[in-house]
Design an enzyme around this catalytic site. Sequence first.
Site, PDB file in Angstrom:
ATOM      1  N   PRO A   2      15.411  -2.489   2.888  1.00  0.00           N
ATOM      2  CG  PRO A   2      15.852  -4.417   4.058  1.00  0.00           C
ATOM      3  CD  PRO A   2      14.859  -3.318   3.935  1.00  0.00           C
ATOM      4  CD  GLU A   3      12.218  -0.786  -2.269  1.00  0.00           C
ATOM      5  OE1 GLU A   3      12.328  -0.422  -3.450  1.00  0.00           O
ATOM      6  OE2 GLU A   3      11.327  -0.368  -1.521  1.00  0.00           O
ATOM      7  CE  LYS A  59      13.178  -5.707  -3.746  1.00  0.00           C
ATOM      8  NZ  LYS A  59      11.743  -5.968  -3.528  1.00  0.00           N
ATOM      9  NE  ARG A 251       3.477  -4.159  -0.601  1.00  0.00           N
ATOM     10  CZ  ARG A 251       4.790  -4.366  -0.538  1.00  0.00           C
ATOM     11  NH1 ARG A 251       5.382  -5.088  -1.456  1.00  0.00           N
ATOM     12  NH2 ARG A 251       5.491  -3.879   0.452  1.00  0.00           N
TER      13      ARG A 251
END
Length: 262
Positions: A2-3, A59, A251
């Site tokens: 979900p971006e 988002k 990340r």
Amino acid sequence: MPELPDVEIFRQYLQSTALHRTIEKVRVEAPEMLGDVSASRLQERLAGNALGAVRRHGKYLFAAADSAGWLVLHFGMTGYLKAYRDPESAPGHERLVLDLADGYHLAYACPRKLGRIDWCRTPEEFRKQEGLGPDPFGEGFGRAAFDELLAGRRGSIKGLLMNQQAVAGIGNIYSDEILFQTGIHPRTRAADLRERGGGLFDGMMAVLETAVACRVGERGWPEGWLLPRREPGAACPRCGGRIERIRVVGRNAYVCSRHQSG
DNA sequence: TTCCATGTTCCGCA
DNA sequence: TTGCGGAACATGGA
């Protein structure tokens, strides 16, 4: 995933499955995922109403419940929607289920519970309250606005792209893809990119648009995309270099240092 | 069993 | 003030 592109697909899915059908029952299966709204208030607002419009900002997904306000969904890392009729088709990890008058059920599933279920008066108000930046597909966002974002930034371009206060909707996967396609190293200082013209802006828009188109058509990823090759040592689909995994803004970033430069 | 994961938030620190 | 690293959150899959 979900971006922005994924949530855009959810928006279209919700629009085609649940609009204008009366909601008979609202099942809050994970009250700990509720934001500022209580389960009873959510039920009160939704039950007996129908969803009449669906919008997205970054988002976040917004579904209007008549004139009462908007349901807000955020999908965390693993959330998705599923509409079904037969209860046996229910997905696992349902966190919110709307039982519709036509016998269908609309489920918001979120295995890791890192998403959020909320309520707002208007999407604009919610956006302001959360301090979200502009959506790349929204009005008023163009090359000039993006160029302004780059100015005076001390941090990395990857950090900026993923900063929801700067631009809403891009996360780890698509920031990597955008930088891969535009040949920019993720640790490049954002401000240094002002001299490199509009390549990054154009590349960002192209990646997001293409990703939505691929998902709409349920097609695979285009040739030359990093997305299906996110593993250390993989061959770079652009230049034959090697994909490496490096740490950027906390990340894992996948990068080909042969064609991505700072 | 251990490690890793598409997101966000909070803390400490430069 | 900005932005980074790290940890935390809850859970499943490799």
